[in-house]
Scaffold this motif. Sequence first.
Motif, PDB file in Angstrom:
ATOM      1  N   PHE A 252       0.822  -1.204   0.000  1.00  0.00           N
ATOM      2  CA  PHE A 252       0.000   0.000   0.000  1.00  0.00           C
ATOM      3  C   PHE A 252       0.863   1.264   0.000  1.00  0.00           C
ATOM      4  O   PHE A 252       1.607   1.531   0.931  1.00  0.00           O
ATOM      5  N   ASP A 253       0.744   2.060  -1.066  1.00  0.00           N
ATOM      6  CA  ASP A 253       1.476   3.322  -1.209  1.00  0.00           C
ATOM      7  C   ASP A 253       0.600   4.449  -0.655  1.00  0.00           C
ATOM      8  O   ASP A 253      -0.351   4.896  -1.302  1.00  0.00           O
ATOM      9  N   VAL A 254       0.905   4.906   0.551  1.00  0.00           N
ATOM     10  CA  VAL A 254       0.048   5.892   1.210  1.00  0.00           C
ATOM     11  C   VAL A 254       0.088   7.254   0.525  1.00  0.00           C
ATOM     12  O   VAL A 254      -0.903   7.998   0.545  1.00  0.00           O
ATOM     13  N   ASP A 255       1.203   7.603  -0.083  1.00  0.00           N
ATOM     14  CA  ASP A 255       1.297   8.920  -0.730  1.00  0.00           C
ATOM     15  C   ASP A 255       0.460   8.985  -2.007  1.00  0.00           C
ATOM     16  O   ASP A 255      -0.224   9.983  -2.255  1.00  0.00           O
ATOM     17  N   VAL A 256       0.496   7.933  -2.802  1.00  0.00           N
ATOM     18  CA  VAL A 256      -0.316   7.949  -4.020  1.00  0.00           C
ATOM     19  C   VAL A 256      -1.800   7.907  -3.659  1.00  0.00           C
ATOM     20  O   VAL A 256      -2.646   8.522  -4.312  1.00  0.00           O
ATOM     21  N   PHE A 257      -2.130   7.181  -2.580  1.00  0.00           N
ATOM     22  CA  PHE A 257      -3.509   7.146  -2.110  1.00  0.00           C
ATOM     23  C   PHE A 257      -3.952   8.530  -1.630  1.00  0.00           C
ATOM     24  O   PHE A 257      -5.033   9.011  -1.994  1.00  0.00           O
ATOM     25  N   ALA A 258      -3.132   9.174  -0.812  1.00  0.00           N
ATOM     26  CA  ALA A 258      -3.476  10.492  -0.284  1.00  0.00           C
ATOM     27  C   ALA A 258      -3.593  11.525  -1.398  1.00  0.00           C
ATOM     28  O   ALA A 258      -4.449  12.416  -1.348  1.00  0.00           O
ATOM     29  N   ASP A 499      -4.147  -3.842  -4.005  1.00  0.00           N
ATOM     30  CA  ASP A 499      -2.809  -3.338  -4.334  1.00  0.00           C
ATOM     31  C   ASP A 499      -2.901  -1.870  -4.755  1.00  0.00           C
ATOM     32  O   ASP A 499      -3.271  -1.560  -5.884  1.00  0.00           O
ATOM     33  N   VAL A 500      -2.560  -0.995  -3.826  1.00  0.00           N
ATOM     34  CA  VAL A 500      -2.609   0.447  -4.058  1.00  0.00           C
ATOM     35  C   VAL A 500      -1.196   0.908  -4.389  1.00  0.00           C
ATOM     36  O   VAL A 500      -0.348   1.046  -3.507  1.00  0.00           O
ATOM     37  N   THR A 501      -0.927   1.137  -5.694  1.00  0.00           N
ATOM     38  CA  THR A 501       0.401   1.531  -6.154  1.00  0.00           C
ATOM     39  C   THR A 501       0.278   2.577  -7.253  1.00  0.00           C
ATOM     40  O   THR A 501      -0.816   2.846  -7.769  1.00  0.00           O
ATOM     41  N   ARG A 502       1.409   3.167  -7.629  1.00  0.00           N
ATOM     42  CA  ARG A 502       1.442   4.144  -8.726  1.00  0.00           C
ATOM     43  C   ARG A 502       1.370   3.487 -10.090  1.00  0.00           C
ATOM     44  O   ARG A 502       1.173   4.157 -11.100  1.00  0.00           O
TER      45      ARG A 502
END
Length: 524
Positions: A252-258, A499-502
């Motif tokens: 989980f990529d928190v920055d891309v999610f935010a 899968d939370v990614t860029r």
Amino acid sequence: MKRYIKSTIGLCLLSLLFISHKSVNDNTVIKLNSDEFNVLMGHQGSLEGSIKYGPNKGNGFSEKDNDIVYGFTDVNDKITWTVEVPETADYLVAIQYTGKEFQGQTPDCTVEIISNGKVLSTALRGLTQYNESRKVAGTRQWFDEVIPLKKGINTITFHFSEISSKQIKAAKEELDNGIPPKSSASIAVKDIALVRPKVWNAMKVRAKELKPDLSWMRDGKYGLFIHWSLFTYPLYGDKQAFETFEWGVNTFDVDVFADLVAETGASWVTFTTCHGMQMFPAPIKTLEKVLPGRTTERDLIADLAEALNKRDIKLLLYYNMSPRGELAAKLGIEENPDKWFQYLNDFAREVSLRYGKSIAGWGYIDSSFSAYVMNMPWEKYYRSLKAGNPDAVVAISSHWWAQYSPFNDLQTSDSGGSLNNPLDKKLFEEGGRYEGLQEHSSFVLDGSWFPKEPFNGIIRRDSNSKGGPTFSEQEYLDYFHKMAKANVPVTVNMLITQDVTRDQPFVNPKSLEFMKKVKIALGK
């Protein structure tokens, strides 16, 4: 002309008729706590006459249990509870009831509560429309007088003393044909509540003092509900998130999610934790002690909070109390609910102290009905949820029934894909179903809270769905404007991949583009 069946039994005869002097089975005795708000569920009473328990009468450990008693056609239809009282005292009494045929109108029925020679009587008020046709609203109505209960064993009896012809007709049809889950056409009884007057008044004062300022939610207008739950899937693959939980947390990529949340204009995110199965994306000792292997080394919640707070977006948590399944079995909550209550308090306190003011609170406490049935001490739990942040918002969902106690902040319920109108403001006033709460609404944008099958590259509910918003753009925009005008915050659920990614989309692109338009339309 209204037709009634009227009670002609005198007060003295009522006392003799309704107060039991026979021996009491210990298994049927409900112990009252003189310092708490006590609930006697309909299914915990013994029945006389033609009335019946709802089709799913159970022990209270299933959110789907229909814990109502229905079929009231005669003054001799009675529910009787046996209670053990620690000391002689007077108690306020309230009845909680429902009835789809009487939403928006007066039932023209009078009911009585009888104990120790005292008879309390009240005419039932009309039920407020829930605004969603498939759900039936309940209401809690207080009697004007108190009931005297003596130290030791007492019986409390409920019955109708006046019944309208409309109630009789609806009840007879249901006795013949049955009732659907969670609803009834005729007036049906959910429970009665008992509390000493000074205890109740003191509770309401303390609760009011603990209420947070929720102007930030009203000013923020809307947030996102993210069911990054154990039942979602990666964009490609057929394993649900609970099967590869640690991998999903680490991916989980928190920055891309935010960044994406900021694009939508959302002022907060309600992020799902412990959805059904108890698995939490952080090293929480209370959970790990009871169910080893259900937590993670990475603290995803801390990382999420930091990323969102940098963008001036608040983080709220969804939590499911999980009164069923492995947690219930491990704690043995059916035999000893106090052990479950202690676990819930320990868990809430640890989480709140761990994150402090980096999280804005609890946006949805789900599957709480069982705790209500078992008379959970709600003030203690409320304080545990706020242990690390006194300003945290708490939303313990009672769905379409009256709130469980004064210790709650935000009204919330599962409204699915419906775009509900603002509720009647009387519901939030003194004596209303949601007295003292901030009104709030949530709905699913993509047709479901979480996917029903693997995505296979297309983020949608299932293969029969086209994906993206289910209503027209104008219908949604009109809804958002209406709710903002009424000062009702809205939380919008968007489907999300595990899968939370860029490297790939993790929400439906059409849903994202629509939320960008909402941001512009509401001037955010």
